[in-house]
Design an enzyme around this catalytic site. Sequence first.
Site, mmCIF file in Angstrom:
data_model
loop_
_atom_site.group_PDB
_atom_site.id
_atom_site.type_symbol
_atom_site.label_atom_id
_atom_site.label_comp_id
_atom_site.label_asym_id
_atom_site.label_seq_id
_atom_site.Cartn_x
_atom_site.Cartn_y
_atom_site.Cartn_z
ATOM 1 N N HIS A 57 0.815 -1.220 -0.190
ATOM 2 C CA HIS A 57 -0.046 0.209 -0.027
ATOM 3 C C HIS A 57 0.854 1.187 0.093
ATOM 4 O O HIS A 57 0.648 2.122 -0.874
ATOM 5 C CB HIS A 57 -0.979 0.005 1.331
ATOM 6 C CG HIS A 57 -1.670 1.190 1.579
ATOM 7 N ND1 HIS A 57 -3.239 1.167 1.498
ATOM 8 C CD2 HIS A 57 -1.530 2.499 1.644
ATOM 9 C CE1 HIS A 57 -3.522 2.553 1.676
ATOM 10 N NE2 HIS A 57 -2.636 3.235 1.554
ATOM 11 N N GLU A 58 1.823 1.283 0.981
ATOM 12 C CA GLU A 58 2.651 2.473 1.023
ATOM 13 C C GLU A 58 3.726 2.413 -0.272
ATOM 14 O O GLU A 58 3.987 3.709 -0.685
ATOM 15 C CB GLU A 58 3.533 2.328 2.449
ATOM 16 C CG GLU A 58 2.722 2.337 3.525
ATOM 17 C CD GLU A 58 1.579 3.509 3.631
ATOM 18 O OE1 GLU A 58 1.902 4.536 2.918
ATOM 19 O OE2 GLU A 58 0.729 3.288 4.479
ATOM 20 N N HIS A 61 1.784 4.381 -2.931
ATOM 21 C CA HIS A 61 1.823 5.681 -2.901
ATOM 22 C C HIS A 61 3.312 6.345 -3.332
ATOM 23 O O HIS A 61 3.249 7.316 -4.158
ATOM 24 C CB HIS A 61 1.707 6.160 -1.346
ATOM 25 C CG HIS A 61 0.312 6.080 -0.877
ATOM 26 N ND1 HIS A 61 -0.729 6.499 -1.535
ATOM 27 C CD2 HIS A 61 -0.218 5.478 0.285
ATOM 28 C CE1 HIS A 61 -2.031 6.310 -0.768
ATOM 29 N NE2 HIS A 61 -1.669 5.590 0.201
#
Length: 265
Positions: A57-58, A61
């Site tokens: 997820h990170e 980003h």
Amino acid sequence: MTTTSHTHDQRISPVFLGITAVAAVSGWAVWTGFASSPGLAVFLFVTLAWVISLCLHEYAHARTALYGGDITVGAKGYLSLNPLAYTHALLSIVLPVIFVIMGGIGLPGGAVFIERGRIRGRWRHSVISAAGPLTNVLFAIVCTAPFWLDALDGVPTDFRFALAFLALLQVTAAILNFLPVPGLDGYGVIEPWLSYKIKRQVEPFAPFGLLFVFALLWLPAVNNTFFDVIDAILKSLGISDLDTYCGQELYRFWQGTNEFCSVSG
């Protein structure tokens, strides 16, 4: 020299590789029934798979931010998939794991610091914010694939339950992250399109957005509605209430597994 530095910045961290290896071994133990305690194997497999999804997820980003113009994300370690490199490891890893253990809910975690001033274009800002929860959506699709593809023949019962519970976590994380609440990714998607006046008015509330969401979830009516939506989504993907219930029962092995869910096969 610059190329070598960039390559080093994007090298996969041994920490992430170690987490992945242990997750694979515990998943194998669940699949084969090798572990004397299937609940412990399910706990390790789901927890570590959840941590992997948080890292991805990170990473999503950070990777989209890099393409968008923030060339600092590599030097910060965000492209290495190392959870220890995050700005707030407590908020990004520890708290989400605690919430999974306590309540079986996928807590959004905010970790990577993007230098938004380096990024030009509202669409790029929106895509950077959306990239994280879209990763949870992709993870959920992978977890639920055996169910909606009707490919469960030969899949051990305990492993099916573990996948169902992991899918529940991914769906809850995606929905919560996409809420247009300050401090969450959903707000980050729409923020570039808001007027300067509105953004200034909302800005002071950003640190409390997640707390506000979870305060609402403590209200029985909101909680019931939220999980009704989650259950409806999972059912549309072929996962029953029994699958997710038994997955959570196995996960909380220290409480003793309901005998209704304790049959492996």
